[in-house]
Design a protein around this motif. Sequence first.
Motif, short mmCIF file in Angstrom:
data_model
loop_
_atom_site.label_atom_id
_atom_site.label_comp_id
_atom_site.label_asym_id
_atom_site.label_seq_id
_atom_site.Cartn_x
_atom_site.Cartn_y
_atom_site.Cartn_z
N VAL A 1 -13.24 8.94 -29.84
CA VAL A 1 -11.86 9.08 -29.38
C VAL A 1 -11.48 7.76 -28.72
O VAL A 1 -12.26 7.23 -27.92
CB VAL A 1 -11.70 10.24 -28.37
N VAL A 2 -10.31 7.24 -29.04
CA VAL A 2 -9.86 5.97 -28.48
C VAL A 2 -8.81 6.23 -27.40
O VAL A 2 -7.88 7.02 -27.60
CB VAL A 2 -9.28 5.04 -29.57
N VAL A 3 -9.00 5.57 -26.25
CA VAL A 3 -7.98 5.58 -25.19
C VAL A 3 -7.46 4.15 -25.09
O VAL A 3 -8.18 3.24 -24.71
CB VAL A 3 -8.58 6.02 -23.84
N ALA A 4 -6.19 3.96 -25.46
CA ALA A 4 -5.58 2.63 -25.45
C ALA A 4 -4.59 2.55 -24.29
O ALA A 4 -3.75 3.44 -24.12
CB ALA A 4 -4.87 2.35 -26.77
N ILE A 5 -4.67 1.47 -23.52
CA ILE A 5 -3.85 1.32 -22.31
C ILE A 5 -2.92 0.13 -22.44
O ILE A 5 -3.35 -1.00 -22.71
CB ILE A 5 -4.75 1.13 -21.08
N SER A 6 -1.65 0.37 -22.23
CA SER A 6 -0.65 -0.71 -22.18
C SER A 6 0.57 -0.17 -21.46
O SER A 6 1.19 0.79 -21.93
CB SER A 6 -0.26 -1.19 -23.59
N ASN A 7 0.93 -0.78 -20.35
CA ASN A 7 2.08 -0.30 -19.59
C ASN A 7 3.36 -0.36 -20.43
O ASN A 7 4.14 0.58 -20.46
CB ASN A 7 2.25 -1.12 -18.31
N THR B 1 8.49 -9.90 -6.85
CA THR B 1 9.07 -10.32 -8.13
C THR B 1 9.19 -9.17 -9.13
O THR B 1 9.96 -9.26 -10.09
CB THR B 1 8.20 -11.43 -8.77
N GLY B 2 8.40 -8.13 -8.93
CA GLY B 2 8.47 -6.99 -9.82
C GLY B 2 7.78 -7.18 -11.15
O GLY B 2 7.96 -6.37 -12.07
N VAL B 3 6.99 -8.26 -11.29
CA VAL B 3 6.37 -8.54 -12.58
C VAL B 3 4.84 -8.51 -12.54
O VAL B 3 4.19 -8.43 -13.58
CB VAL B 3 6.83 -9.91 -13.14
N VAL B 4 4.25 -8.59 -11.35
CA VAL B 4 2.79 -8.61 -11.26
C VAL B 4 2.26 -7.18 -11.33
O VAL B 4 2.68 -6.32 -10.55
CB VAL B 4 2.33 -9.26 -9.94
N PRO B 5 1.36 -6.88 -12.29
CA PRO B 5 0.82 -5.52 -12.41
C PRO B 5 0.11 -5.09 -11.12
O PRO B 5 -0.95 -5.61 -10.79
CB PRO B 5 -0.17 -5.62 -13.57
N THR B 6 0.71 -4.19 -10.41
CA THR B 6 0.14 -3.68 -9.15
C THR B 6 0.26 -2.16 -9.13
O THR B 6 -0.73 -1.45 -9.30
CB THR B 6 0.87 -4.29 -7.94
N THR B 7 1.47 -1.67 -8.99
CA THR B 7 1.69 -0.23 -8.99
C THR B 7 1.23 0.39 -10.31
O THR B 7 0.58 1.43 -10.33
CB THR B 7 3.18 0.09 -8.77
N SER B 8 1.55 -0.26 -11.41
CA SER B 8 1.21 0.29 -12.73
C SER B 8 -0.30 0.36 -12.94
O SER B 8 -0.83 1.35 -13.46
CB SER B 8 1.85 -0.55 -13.84
N ILE C 1 0.83 -1.21 0.00
CA ILE C 1 0.00 0.00 0.00
C ILE C 1 0.86 1.25 0.00
O ILE C 1 0.57 2.23 -0.71
CB ILE C 1 -0.95 -0.02 1.21
N THR C 2 1.96 1.23 0.76
CA THR C 2 2.87 2.38 0.80
C THR C 2 3.50 2.61 -0.56
O THR C 2 3.60 3.75 -1.03
CB THR C 2 3.96 2.17 1.86
N ALA C 3 3.93 1.53 -1.21
CA ALA C 3 4.55 1.64 -2.54
C ALA C 3 3.58 2.23 -3.55
O ALA C 3 3.95 3.10 -4.35
CB ALA C 3 5.04 0.27 -3.00
N GLU C 4 2.35 1.78 -3.49
CA GLU C 4 1.37 2.28 -4.46
C GLU C 4 0.98 3.72 -4.15
O GLU C 4 0.76 4.52 -5.07
CB GLU C 4 0.16 1.36 -4.49
N GLY D 1 -5.51 -7.85 -20.87
CA GLY D 1 -5.10 -8.39 -19.58
C GLY D 1 -5.54 -7.51 -18.44
O GLY D 1 -6.68 -7.03 -18.39
N LYS D 2 -4.60 -7.26 -17.49
CA LYS D 2 -4.93 -6.42 -16.35
C LYS D 2 -5.29 -5.01 -16.79
O LYS D 2 -6.17 -4.36 -16.22
CB LYS D 2 -3.76 -6.37 -15.36
#
Length: 322
Positions: free
Chosen positions: A94-100, A151-158, A15-18, A53-54
């Motif tokens: 208008v298109v809003v496309a999301i991809s980290n 692990t730094g790979v699970v979409p959380t902060t992003s 929670i602090t990181a986010e 995905g997420k």
Amino acid sequence: MADHATFLAAGRRVITAEAQALSTLAEELGEGFGAAIDLLINAKGRVIVSGMGKSGHIARKIAATFASTGTPAHFVHPAEASHGDLGMITSADVVVAISNSGEVPELANLVAYTRRFDIPLIGISSRKESSLATQSDILLELPQLGEACNTGVVPTTSTTMTLALGDALAVALMEHRAFTPENFREFHPGGKLGARLSKVGDLMHKGDTVPLVARDTPMGDTLLTISQKGFGVVGVTGDDGALVGIITDGDLRRHMTGLLDRNASEVMTEKPTTIEPDALAEKAVSIMNERQITCLFVLDKDAKRQVAGILHIHDCLRAGVI
């Protein structure tokens, strides 16, 4: 035995990181945000939000928030878009496309479609050199921060930053359009939220059910009206039909001696608290709680002190306002 202290530490760390990521996003939000709002305001069609995905889950929520706050919006799945759903997107949209990462293959056909038909494209990505970023008319760049997991790979902060950015867009559009709680209720008629946003006019009693007597009505007849109508009060009207007073249990107790020798105007309390039909029922509840009363007479806002109905606290309770 489970180590609850370890679990608690992990939860707080995430929670602090986010939270820190959101602070960074707010600080780095730039001119592109204003340009995106201009594009969305001037759209003649809908806002199409897409992601895989997420990011897709977040995109669905952003589209839903847009739609519920006065900005027509729709989610289009990028994979389904390649199999016919591109036909749902028009040149007025208008298109809003999301991809980290900005490199999701499933978005390629959707992005190409916007370029082919000159459909404005807002990209949300953390990589300004990515395919999505370079193809977008406007890029809303996310700070490149580590995910909150070990692990730094699970979409959380992003995903948290993306969701907050979508909320920021929706609220900015809302404020520009002066979107009110009354407008909000049009899209949320059900559930607790819909109940809270109900208007007094939706819940009030009207017509012959409203307890009213003329000023010169003998108290014997007035008591009969109070008993028959079942609200525990009666409104008193003047010769022009305007509300001039109210008689409650308290008024009856104060005039107990010789009560039946009086008329309604001699017992009533003048200038009672009233409300209009367009007011929110939640406001009516607040007034009743503050004044410690159980009923409010509802006055027609277009006719001077003419009674439109009566609202009882129990009506609000049954509707789920309380």
